[in-house]
Scaffold this motif. Structure first.
Motif, PDB file in Angstrom:
ATOM      1  N   LYS A   1      -4.752  10.724  -4.030  1.00 27.44           N
ATOM      2  CA  LYS A   1      -4.576   9.491  -4.823  1.00 27.44           C
ATOM      3  C   LYS A   1      -3.599   8.508  -4.175  1.00 27.44           C
ATOM      4  O   LYS A   1      -2.873   7.769  -4.828  1.00 27.44           O
ATOM      5  CB  LYS A   1      -4.127   9.813  -6.262  1.00 27.44           C
ATOM      6  CG  LYS A   1      -4.999  10.841  -6.966  1.00 27.44           C
ATOM      7  CD  LYS A   1      -5.342  10.423  -8.372  1.00 27.44           C
ATOM      8  CE  LYS A   1      -6.304  11.377  -9.075  1.00 27.44           C
ATOM      9  NZ  LYS A   1      -7.527  11.690  -8.341  1.00 27.44           N
TER      10      LYS A   1
ATOM     11  N   PHE B   1     -12.376   5.118  -1.413  1.00 25.94           N
ATOM     12  CA  PHE B   1     -10.936   4.990  -1.619  1.00 25.94           C
ATOM     13  C   PHE B   1     -10.445   3.582  -1.268  1.00 25.94           C
ATOM     14  O   PHE B   1      -9.250   3.351  -1.126  1.00 25.94           O
ATOM     15  CB  PHE B   1     -10.192   6.068  -0.823  1.00 25.94           C
ATOM     16  CG  PHE B   1     -10.528   7.458  -1.296  1.00 25.94           C
ATOM     17  CD1 PHE B   1     -10.346   7.802  -2.624  1.00 25.94           C
ATOM     18  CD2 PHE B   1     -11.068   8.397  -0.433  1.00 25.94           C
ATOM     19  CE1 PHE B   1     -10.674   9.082  -3.083  1.00 25.94           C
ATOM     20  CE2 PHE B   1     -11.392   9.669  -0.882  1.00 25.94           C
ATOM     21  CZ  PHE B   1     -11.201  10.015  -2.206  1.00 25.94           C
ATOM     22  N   GLU B   2     -11.393   2.676  -1.147  1.00 28.53           N
ATOM     23  CA  GLU B   2     -11.138   1.233  -1.014  1.00 28.53           C
ATOM     24  C   GLU B   2      -9.973   0.876  -0.084  1.00 28.53           C
ATOM     25  O   GLU B   2      -8.998   0.239  -0.517  1.00 28.53           O
ATOM     26  CB  GLU B   2     -10.911   0.639  -2.403  1.00 28.53           C
ATOM     27  CG  GLU B   2     -12.111   0.858  -3.304  1.00 28.53           C
ATOM     28  CD  GLU B   2     -11.982   0.202  -4.659  1.00 28.53           C
ATOM     29  OE1 GLU B   2     -10.906   0.328  -5.273  1.00 28.53           O
ATOM     30  OE2 GLU B   2     -12.956  -0.444  -5.083  1.00 28.53           O
ATOM     31  N   PRO B   3     -10.058   1.275   1.186  1.00 29.67           N
ATOM     32  CA  PRO B   3      -8.971   0.905   2.104  1.00 29.67           C
ATOM     33  C   PRO B   3      -8.960  -0.600   2.367  1.00 29.67           C
ATOM     34  O   PRO B   3     -10.009  -1.249   2.317  1.00 29.67           O
ATOM     35  CB  PRO B   3      -9.333   1.662   3.391  1.00 29.67           C
ATOM     36  CG  PRO B   3     -10.822   1.831   3.319  1.00 29.67           C
ATOM     37  CD  PRO B   3     -11.151   1.991   1.864  1.00 29.67           C
TER      38      PRO B   3
ATOM     39  N   LYS C   1      -3.195   5.257  -1.611  1.00 29.54           N
ATOM     40  CA  LYS C   1      -3.990   4.138  -1.104  1.00 29.54           C
ATOM     41  C   LYS C   1      -3.559   3.795   0.331  1.00 29.54           C
ATOM     42  O   LYS C   1      -2.376   3.875   0.657  1.00 29.54           O
ATOM     43  CB  LYS C   1      -3.787   2.941  -2.045  1.00 29.54           C
ATOM     44  CG  LYS C   1      -4.749   1.843  -1.832  1.00 29.54           C
ATOM     45  CD  LYS C   1      -5.244   1.256  -3.153  1.00 29.54           C
ATOM     46  CE  LYS C   1      -6.190   0.122  -2.974  1.00 29.54           C
ATOM     47  NZ  LYS C   1      -7.135  -0.027  -2.070  1.00 29.54           N
ATOM     48  N   CYS C   2      -4.528   3.408   1.150  1.00 34.08           N
ATOM     49  CA  CYS C   2      -4.228   3.091   2.549  1.00 34.08           C
ATOM     50  C   CYS C   2      -4.629   1.663   2.910  1.00 34.08           C
ATOM     51  O   CYS C   2      -5.592   1.124   2.366  1.00 34.08           O
ATOM     52  CB  CYS C   2      -5.001   4.025   3.485  1.00 34.08           C
ATOM     53  SG  CYS C   2      -4.486   5.732   3.353  1.00 34.08           S
ATOM     54  N   HIS C   3      -3.892   1.126   3.861  1.00 35.88           N
ATOM     55  CA  HIS C   3      -4.262  -0.148   4.477  1.00 35.88           C
ATOM     56  C   HIS C   3      -4.146   0.061   5.979  1.00 35.88           C
ATOM     57  O   HIS C   3      -3.208   0.691   6.458  1.00 35.88           O
ATOM     58  CB  HIS C   3      -3.323  -1.263   4.007  1.00 35.88           C
ATOM     59  CG  HIS C   3      -3.771  -2.616   4.466  1.00 35.88           C
ATOM     60  ND1 HIS C   3      -4.536  -3.462   3.679  1.00 35.88           N
ATOM     61  CD2 HIS C   3      -3.581  -3.266   5.645  1.00 35.88           C
ATOM     62  CE1 HIS C   3      -4.793  -4.567   4.366  1.00 35.88           C
ATOM     63  NE2 HIS C   3      -4.225  -4.471   5.553  1.00 35.88           N
TER      64      HIS C   3
ATOM     65  N   PHE D   1     -11.463   5.488  -5.903  1.00 38.24           N
ATOM     66  CA  PHE D   1     -10.674   4.421  -6.545  1.00 38.24           C
ATOM     67  C   PHE D   1     -11.596   3.333  -7.078  1.00 38.24           C
ATOM     68  O   PHE D   1     -11.182   2.461  -7.812  1.00 38.24           O
ATOM     69  CB  PHE D   1      -9.682   3.818  -5.544  1.00 38.24           C
ATOM     70  CG  PHE D   1      -8.677   4.805  -5.004  1.00 38.24           C
ATOM     71  CD1 PHE D   1      -8.464   6.030  -5.637  1.00 38.24           C
ATOM     72  CD2 PHE D   1      -7.936   4.507  -3.871  1.00 38.24           C
ATOM     73  CE1 PHE D   1      -7.545   6.939  -5.145  1.00 38.24           C
ATOM     74  CE2 PHE D   1      -7.005   5.405  -3.364  1.00 38.24           C
ATOM     75  CZ  PHE D   1      -6.815   6.627  -3.992  1.00 38.24           C
TER      76      PHE D   1
ATOM     77  N   THR E   1       0.845  -1.195   0.000  1.00 35.12           N
ATOM     78  CA  THR E   1       0.000   0.000   0.000  1.00 35.12           C
ATOM     79  C   THR E   1       0.877   1.241   0.000  1.00 35.12           C
ATOM     80  O   THR E   1       2.108   1.130   0.109  1.00 35.12           O
ATOM     81  CB  THR E   1      -0.946  -0.037   1.232  1.00 35.12           C
ATOM     82  OG1 THR E   1      -1.928   0.985   1.092  1.00 35.12           O
ATOM     83  CG2 THR E   1      -0.193   0.159   2.542  1.00 35.12           C
ATOM     84  N   ASP E   2       0.248   2.426  -0.128  1.00 32.96           N
ATOM     85  CA  ASP E   2       1.040   3.667  -0.076  1.00 32.96           C
ATOM     86  C   ASP E   2       1.278   4.088   1.377  1.00 32.96           C
ATOM     87  O   ASP E   2       2.399   4.318   1.791  1.00 32.96           O
ATOM     88  CB  ASP E   2       0.304   4.801  -0.821  1.00 32.96           C
ATOM     89  CG  ASP E   2       0.226   4.525  -2.316  1.00 32.96           C
ATOM     90  OD1 ASP E   2       1.198   3.978  -2.862  1.00 32.96           O
ATOM     91  OD2 ASP E   2      -0.811   4.826  -2.931  1.00 32.96           O
TER      92      ASP E   2
ATOM     93  N   GLY F   1      -6.810   9.603   0.124  1.00 30.58           N
ATOM     94  CA  GLY F   1      -7.526   9.316  -1.125  1.00 30.58           C
ATOM     95  C   GLY F   1      -7.596  10.548  -2.015  1.00 30.58           C
ATOM     96  O   GLY F   1      -7.452  10.454  -3.239  1.00 30.58           O
TER      97      GLY F   1
END
Ligand code: FAD
Length: 349
Positions: A26, A76-78, A28-30, A334, A4-5, A23
């Motif tokens: 742009k 942002f689909e974490p 991405k997170c987990h 996303f 992930t970012d 998000g």
């Protein structure tokens, strides 16, 4: 390996809002959280309490705030690793990090944001001899999935909301529910206490008070518990023993990551972007400390927003970011969704 970012440790309000701010950039997170559900203190300690100091919400239940934050970040689909504690961190040659949980799940990211609040919540365990031998063999301190107890006999002990609410819930799932508490009075919400008494009269809950589980029995897994009541011992056959005595927060393994720690909190540079003493690792929300720090949700939101800008610069070196209002730029999720204000409205701005 999960990539992930921004890897966020802690899915409390600060971690959840980070997903949204990242998000917009742009990124991405987990999120990793030791608890089985997101929301941090808001969902674990006070989901039904109203909060009065969230900007724009004169009053909002802590549980509803969590729901709204999840909804706001959904586009942002974490990713989530729940029910696992971030245990170790290893810096890679390229400056990125690998974070491994207590269950061995590995996560790789160029930026780590620690939003660990008061620390990872560890269950308070009752002092019963040999209890650790039965952990995951019939003894559980947190209910992750109620279906796990389908058609099983369960003994719950505790006197707070968790013990009451789960006893009520499991009457529809388990074959037998016994609730044991060392006092006759409960500490939970009044309507939950009344519901438990009602279900006891209907023989759906076996309520034993004042009493205490003293001994566990079973060959390789729990088969029965011994309960002390009125000077006598009762043996109850069961498939599961679930002590719900609350959770106590501990900074835990993060304290050994080489970060500057002061009074159980991580020191950050608040004049800049909440970076810790290790470049690429940030600390935001209740977990950090700096002069005049306030442990408030809105402060966590602000810190998350500034931290994301710094993360953007690490992940996109040399690239300039121009701040745009969401009212003007809209939001590209996303997941392919787009939110934007109607043209006429934007023009009139
Ligand atoms: C009863 C009560 C009432 C409150 N009322 C208000 C109020 O009215 N207004 C207000 O602004 N604030 C209030 N607060 C404070 C507010 O809840 C906190 O400021 C807020 O929860 C901090 O959010 P956070 O995301 O930084 O941390 P937390 O909510 O603490 O979340 C941190 C998460 O990180 C996880 N975690 C920690 N370490 C690890 C690890 N190693 N691995 C995996 N997961 C980890 C934890 O399990 C936890 O879920 C209240 C707090 C309490 C207890």
């Amino acid at each position: 390996m999960i990539k992930t970012d921004i890897l966020i440790i802690g899915a409390g309000p600060t971690g959840l809002f980070t997903v949204f701010e990242a998000g917009l950039l742009k990124l991405k997170c987990h999120l990793i959280d030791a608890l089985p559900q997101p929301g941090g203190q808001c969902s674990e300690i006070y989901p039904k309490k109203p909060i009065y100091d969230i900007p724009g919400f004169p009053e909002i239940l802590a549980g509803d705030l969590t729901k709204n934050l999840l909804e706001q970040g959904k586009q942002f689909e974490p990713g989530f690793t729940l029910g696992e504690r971030a245990e170790t961190i290893e810096k890679q040659e390229d400056g990125s990090f690998i974070v491994t949980t207590n269950k061995g799940t590995q996560h790789h990211a160029p930026v780590v944001a620690i939003a660990g609040g008061l620390g990872s919540f560890e269950p308070r365990k009752p002092a019963i001899e040999g209890i650790t031998d039965y952990e995951d063999k019939g003894v559980e301190y947190i209910i992750k999935d109620p279906e796990f107890y389908r058609d099983k006999k369960v003994v719950i002990s505790g006197g707070g909301d968790s013990a009451l609410d789960w006893s009520i819930f499991l009457t529809d799932v388990a074959s037998e529910v016994t609730l044991i508490h060392r006092r006759n009075e409960f500490r939970g919400a009044l309507d939950s206490v009344e519901k438990v008494r009602e279900l006891t009269l209907l023989n759906k809950i076996k309520l034993i008070t004042p009493a205490e589980v003293k001994e566990l029995h079973g060959d390789g897994k729990i088969e029965a518990v011994s309960v002390a009541k009125d000077g006598e011992t009762i043996k109850i056959e069961t498939d599961h023993f679930i002590p719900l005595f609350g959770l106590s927060p501990k900074l835990g393994p993060i304290a050994n990551w080489g970060l500057d720690i002061e009074k159980n909190a991580i020191k950050v540079d608040n004049s800049l972007n909440y970076q810790t003493n290790i470049p690429g690792i940030f600390a935001i929300g209740d977990v950090n400390t700096y002069p005049e720090k306030l442990k408030l949700i809105l402060c966590g939101f602000h810190e998350a927003t500034l931290m994301c800008q710094a993360a953007y610069r690490i992940i996109n070196p040399g690239k300039k970011y121009v701040l745009k209002y969401t009212t003007v730029s809209g939001i590209d999720g996303f997941d392919g969704t787009r939110k934007e204000a109607p043209k006429a409205v934007v023009q009139s701005i």
